[in-house]
Design an enzyme around this catalytic site. Structure first.
Site, mmCIF file in Angstrom:
data_model
loop_
_atom_site.group_PDB
_atom_site.id
_atom_site.type_symbol
_atom_site.label_atom_id
_atom_site.label_comp_id
_atom_site.label_asym_id
_atom_site.label_seq_id
_atom_site.Cartn_x
_atom_site.Cartn_y
_atom_site.Cartn_z
ATOM 1 N N HIS A 36 0.837 -1.198 0.000
ATOM 2 C CA HIS A 36 0.000 0.000 0.000
ATOM 3 C C HIS A 36 0.881 1.261 0.000
ATOM 4 C CE1 HIS A 36 -3.147 -2.611 2.263
ATOM 5 N NE2 HIS A 36 -3.603 -2.432 1.040
ATOM 6 N N ARG B 122 -2.067 -6.264 -8.279
ATOM 7 C CA ARG B 122 -0.977 -7.206 -8.045
ATOM 8 C C ARG B 122 -0.988 -8.258 -9.145
ATOM 9 N NH1 ARG B 122 -2.962 -7.812 -2.017
ATOM 10 N NH2 ARG B 122 -4.797 -7.304 -3.223
ATOM 11 N N SER C 11 -2.894 -7.691 3.079
ATOM 12 C CA SER C 11 -3.191 -7.497 4.497
ATOM 13 C C SER C 11 -3.612 -8.822 5.131
ATOM 14 C CB SER C 11 -4.323 -6.481 4.674
ATOM 15 O OG SER C 11 -3.955 -5.242 4.154
ATOM 16 N N LYS D 295 -17.408 -6.338 7.067
ATOM 17 C CA LYS D 295 -16.145 -7.072 7.204
ATOM 18 C C LYS D 295 -15.658 -7.012 8.643
ATOM 19 C CE LYS D 295 -13.416 -6.938 2.897
ATOM 20 N NZ LYS D 295 -12.275 -6.251 2.255
HETATM 21 P P1 ADP Z 1 -9.815 -3.697 -0.394
HETATM 22 O O1 ADP Z 1 -10.289 -4.443 0.830
HETATM 23 O O2 ADP Z 1 -10.667 -2.539 -0.792
HETATM 24 O O3 ADP Z 1 -9.407 -4.576 -1.555
HETATM 25 P P2 ADP Z 1 -7.089 -3.346 0.463
HETATM 26 O O4 ADP Z 1 -6.771 -2.536 1.659
HETATM 27 O O5 ADP Z 1 -6.887 -4.796 0.540
HETATM 28 O O6 ADP Z 1 -8.554 -2.929 0.090
HETATM 29 O O7 ADP Z 1 -6.301 -2.771 -0.794
HETATM 30 C C1 ADP Z 1 -6.532 -1.489 -1.300
HETATM 31 C C2 ADP Z 1 -5.958 -1.407 -2.698
HETATM 32 O O8 ADP Z 1 -4.556 -1.605 -2.650
HETATM 33 C C3 ADP Z 1 -6.490 -2.454 -3.676
HETATM 34 O O9 ADP Z 1 -6.586 -1.854 -4.952
HETATM 35 C C4 ADP Z 1 -5.431 -3.519 -3.683
HETATM 36 O O10 ADP Z 1 -5.402 -4.209 -4.905
HETATM 37 C C5 ADP Z 1 -4.188 -2.665 -3.507
HETATM 38 N N1 ADP Z 1 -3.076 -3.416 -2.916
HETATM 39 C C6 ADP Z 1 -3.108 -4.191 -1.823
HETATM 40 N N2 ADP Z 1 -1.892 -4.756 -1.597
HETATM 41 C C7 ADP Z 1 -1.082 -4.320 -2.603
HETATM 42 C C8 ADP Z 1 0.262 -4.563 -2.963
HETATM 43 N N3 ADP Z 1 1.015 -5.413 -2.263
HETATM 44 N N4 ADP Z 1 0.763 -3.949 -4.061
HETATM 45 C C9 ADP Z 1 -0.022 -3.127 -4.790
HETATM 46 N N5 ADP Z 1 -1.319 -2.875 -4.519
HETATM 47 C C10 ADP Z 1 -1.851 -3.454 -3.441
#
Ligand code: ADP
Length: 162
Positions: free
Chosen positions: A17, A90, A129, A41
């Site tokens: 992130h 990703r 996450s 969630k």
């Molecule tokens: P959500 O629950 O809305 O998917 P996340 O907090 O998991 O939210 O992720 C927010 C955004 O960041 C999403 O677009 C996700 O694809 C992106 N993201 C999460 N981890 C990574 C990573 N390791 N590299 C690039 N983008 C990421």
């Protein structure tokens, strides 16, 4: 001024992130990283805790703000008068899900909210996450995945659960 929102759960924020935040902060004059308060969630960290983690992580990026929202992203974006959403991609597994969200947001906003995708830096391609939480639950090493102060907070959460 060109501005964007980076919405997500950030439960917790990872180095993946943070990489997206850093790169997006160079593309936009103003970036709002916004934690989605999704009541459906079950989260490890409260929205307030996630906001405070993000604030600490971006404290040296002057054009990045941290906020939270509930409800639809299109409504939040309209309130903020912002027309771009940033999301990270990703592996191909993200693609279908992200495409669906992006198309829906464009439809719901009648073309007012578009999505910009940043592809992950390779070293973070497999970082999520949920993966971080799974590793930490078994006391594994999450130091390659999150900043040190976040790792400490994640371990503390799991210790308090025991
Ligand atoms: P959500 O629950 O809305 O998917 P996340 O907090 O998991 O939210 O992720 C927010 C955004 O960041 C999403 O677009 C996700 O694809 C992106 N993201 C999460 N981890 C990574 C990573 N390791 N590299 C690039 N983008 C990421």
């Amino acid at each position: 001024m060109n501005a964007a929102i980076y919405p997500g759960s950030f439960d917790p924020m990872t180095l993946g992130h943070l990489d997206v935040i850093n790169r997006a902060s160079k593309m936009f004059d103003r970036l709002i990283v916004s934690v989605l308060d999704n009541k459906a969630k079950i989260a490890l960290f409260s929205v307030e805790e996630r906001v405070s983690i993000l604030k600490e992580a971006v404290k040296d990026l002057p054009n990045v703000e941290v906020d939270s929202f509930s409800g639809l992203l299109v409504d939040y974006a309209r309130e903020q008068k912002i027309h771009i959403s940033v999301r990270g991609l990703r592996a191909t597994t993200d693609f279908e899900y992200e495409l669906q969200i992006a198309q829906t947001n464009r439809l719901l906003s009648k073309g007012m909210l578009d999505t910009v995708f940043l592809t992950t830096s390779l070293e973070y391609a497999y970082l999520s996450s949920s993966g971080v939480k799974e590793i930490a639950a078994f006391n594994g090493d999450i130091s390659p995945c999150v900043p040190d102060f976040v790792a400490e907070l994640v371990y503390r959460k799991f210790r308090n659960k025991e």
